[in-house]
Design a protein around this motif. Sequence first.
Motif, mmCIF file in Angstrom:
data_model
loop_
_atom_site.group_PDB
_atom_site.id
_atom_site.type_symbol
_atom_site.label_atom_id
_atom_site.label_comp_id
_atom_site.label_asym_id
_atom_site.label_seq_id
_atom_site.Cartn_x
_atom_site.Cartn_y
_atom_site.Cartn_z
ATOM 1 N N THR A 1 65.883 88.467 15.737
ATOM 2 C CA THR A 1 64.813 87.481 15.592
ATOM 3 C C THR A 1 64.118 87.243 16.922
ATOM 4 O O THR A 1 64.712 87.415 17.990
ATOM 5 N N ASN A 2 62.833 86.842 16.812
ATOM 6 C CA ASN A 2 62.080 86.400 17.998
ATOM 7 C C ASN A 2 62.163 87.366 19.171
ATOM 8 O O ASN A 2 62.486 86.985 20.294
ATOM 9 N N VAL B 1 80.606 98.956 31.004
ATOM 10 C CA VAL B 1 80.394 98.845 29.561
ATOM 11 C C VAL B 1 79.025 99.438 29.225
ATOM 12 O O VAL B 1 78.025 99.190 29.926
ATOM 13 N N ARG B 2 78.986 100.217 28.167
ATOM 14 C CA ARG B 2 77.747 100.900 27.772
ATOM 15 C C ARG B 2 77.311 100.455 26.371
ATOM 16 O O ARG B 2 78.136 100.346 25.460
ATOM 17 N N VAL B 3 75.992 100.248 26.222
ATOM 18 C CA VAL B 3 75.382 99.934 24.918
ATOM 19 C C VAL B 3 74.388 101.051 24.586
ATOM 20 O O VAL B 3 73.267 101.059 25.104
ATOM 21 N N PRO B 4 74.762 102.032 23.749
ATOM 22 C CA PRO B 4 73.804 103.068 23.333
ATOM 23 C C PRO B 4 72.755 102.448 22.395
ATOM 24 O O PRO B 4 73.095 101.625 21.536
ATOM 25 N N THR B 5 71.509 102.818 22.562
ATOM 26 C CA THR B 5 70.447 102.315 21.680
ATOM 27 C C THR B 5 69.982 103.426 20.746
ATOM 28 O O THR B 5 70.161 104.616 21.025
ATOM 29 N N VAL B 6 69.367 103.030 19.645
ATOM 30 C CA VAL B 6 69.001 103.961 18.580
ATOM 31 C C VAL B 6 67.510 104.272 18.639
ATOM 32 O O VAL B 6 66.669 103.356 18.653
ATOM 33 N N GLN B 7 67.180 105.557 18.651
ATOM 34 C CA GLN B 7 65.786 106.006 18.569
ATOM 35 C C GLN B 7 65.408 106.042 17.094
ATOM 36 O O GLN B 7 65.874 106.891 16.343
ATOM 37 N N ASP B 8 64.548 105.094 16.677
ATOM 38 C CA ASP B 8 64.254 104.976 15.249
ATOM 39 C C ASP B 8 62.850 105.420 14.849
ATOM 40 O O ASP B 8 62.526 105.475 13.668
ATOM 41 N N GLY B 9 61.975 105.727 15.811
ATOM 42 C CA GLY B 9 60.634 106.199 15.472
ATOM 43 C C GLY B 9 59.687 105.122 14.999
ATOM 44 O O GLY B 9 58.568 105.416 14.569
ATOM 45 N N VAL B 10 60.095 103.863 15.075
ATOM 46 C CA VAL B 10 59.255 102.731 14.661
ATOM 47 C C VAL B 10 58.882 101.921 15.899
ATOM 48 O O VAL B 10 59.745 101.594 16.722
ATOM 49 N N TYR B 11 57.581 101.595 16.022
ATOM 50 C CA TYR B 11 57.161 100.799 17.170
ATOM 51 C C TYR B 11 57.521 99.329 16.931
ATOM 52 O O TYR B 11 57.047 98.704 15.991
ATOM 53 N N GLU B 12 58.360 98.810 17.830
ATOM 54 C CA GLU B 12 58.839 97.435 17.679
ATOM 55 C C GLU B 12 58.505 96.564 18.878
ATOM 56 O O GLU B 12 58.677 95.346 18.838
ATOM 57 N N GLY B 13 58.027 97.171 19.955
ATOM 58 C CA GLY B 13 57.819 96.412 21.176
ATOM 59 C C GLY B 13 59.142 96.121 21.862
ATOM 60 O O GLY B 13 60.199 96.612 21.466
ATOM 61 N N LYS B 14 59.094 95.321 22.878
ATOM 62 C CA LYS B 14 60.293 95.008 23.655
ATOM 63 C C LYS B 14 61.298 94.225 22.813
ATOM 64 O O LYS B 14 60.954 93.224 22.176
ATOM 65 N N GLU B 15 62.571 94.697 22.813
ATOM 66 C CA GLU B 15 63.638 94.030 22.067
ATOM 67 C C GLU B 15 64.801 93.745 23.013
ATOM 68 O O GLU B 15 65.284 94.641 23.699
ATOM 69 N N ASN B 16 65.230 92.510 23.011
ATOM 70 C CA ASN B 16 66.294 92.091 23.921
ATOM 71 C C ASN B 16 67.639 91.995 23.205
ATOM 72 O O ASN B 16 67.701 91.744 21.996
ATOM 73 N N PHE B 17 68.691 92.186 23.966
ATOM 74 C CA PHE B 17 70.048 91.947 23.459
ATOM 75 C C PHE B 17 70.894 91.380 24.599
ATOM 76 O O PHE B 17 70.539 91.515 25.779
ATOM 77 N N THR B 18 71.996 90.749 24.233
ATOM 78 C CA THR B 18 72.839 90.081 25.225
ATOM 79 C C THR B 18 74.280 90.563 25.104
ATOM 80 O O THR B 18 74.810 90.684 23.992
#
Length: 345
Positions: free
Chosen positions: A32-33, A73-90
Amino acid sequence: MSEGSAADFTVKLSNPSATDTQVTLNLITTGTNGNASATDVAGLQYKDSNGSWVNVPANGQVTIAAGQTEVIVRVPTVQDGVYEGKENFTLNATVNGNTVSGQGSIIDDGTGTIPPEQPGTPDNDQPKVASVSSPSVTEGGNLVFDVQLDHSSTTATTVNLNLANGSGIVGTDTNSFKVSFDNGVTYVNVTGGQVSVPAGTTSIKVQVATVNDNIVEGNETITLTAKSEFEPAAGAGQTGTGTILDNDSSTLSVTPALNNVSVSEGSAADFTVKLSNPSATDTQVTLKLITDGATGNASAADVAGLQYKDSTGNWVNVPANGQVTIAAGSNRSHRPCTDRARWGV
């Protein structure tokens, strides 16, 4: 970091411990947000004592060995082919009831970074126009261009649409200009050449109505150029060519003018040479006067030549080859183009 890459965090103790230290890891992905969702990441890993990447257990607990101060610690991210803009995680790390946090961001606009040890180039999922089809239709029908975006987006995308003249004229050979975002079920008018493509949509249809005139003009073309807000203003976008198939033909007729089928010797007989439909280009007509002198027929000596009325209204001798021109008709008034031939006796 760039979408599809991995974000590495260092979880560090301020001082080493004489015993192993249990660390509880928790990855926060609310979706969200502007925050990443669980599907934007591919789990959680840590680097073990052998230097290998190992999945963090379901309970989130990893160990910092006695005498050591940190774990990677590593967080792999997923290449999804959809434009989402900047996305944050904690990433939260808890030791003995004390929690500290680190934040990462997934970037998919081509500006994200890729760690040196990871392969690839920065991911860019911003939607751009991949193709515009080149339809054809018989005049009076609708040209339907298929415009395809190379990526979908979680937000609306502005696409600029530009109709341009080819051999056909926009606004003369065409009429309404509409767009559909639901595969042609409904259409809305295009205003100002810009449309807002809804989130999740990669295919639109652009409908251009053509004019059914009565002018013989041959097939005509117009072009549609489409480009998204994420493409450079100059030299970008894709173009398709629409072909309007002419459905008009014309026949030639010769009729006596002013009902003077027969004229008194010494007078002139006027004929109207007429096309059934006007043409967009000049039409060459070859005139031939038959005077064979046979029984009941005039001979060459009975006539004084062949004339036609030119565009200024003057009678002019027909050239020796018999060719005269019916000028291109106006595609505005649609008035028939006629030529009048006269022979004198």
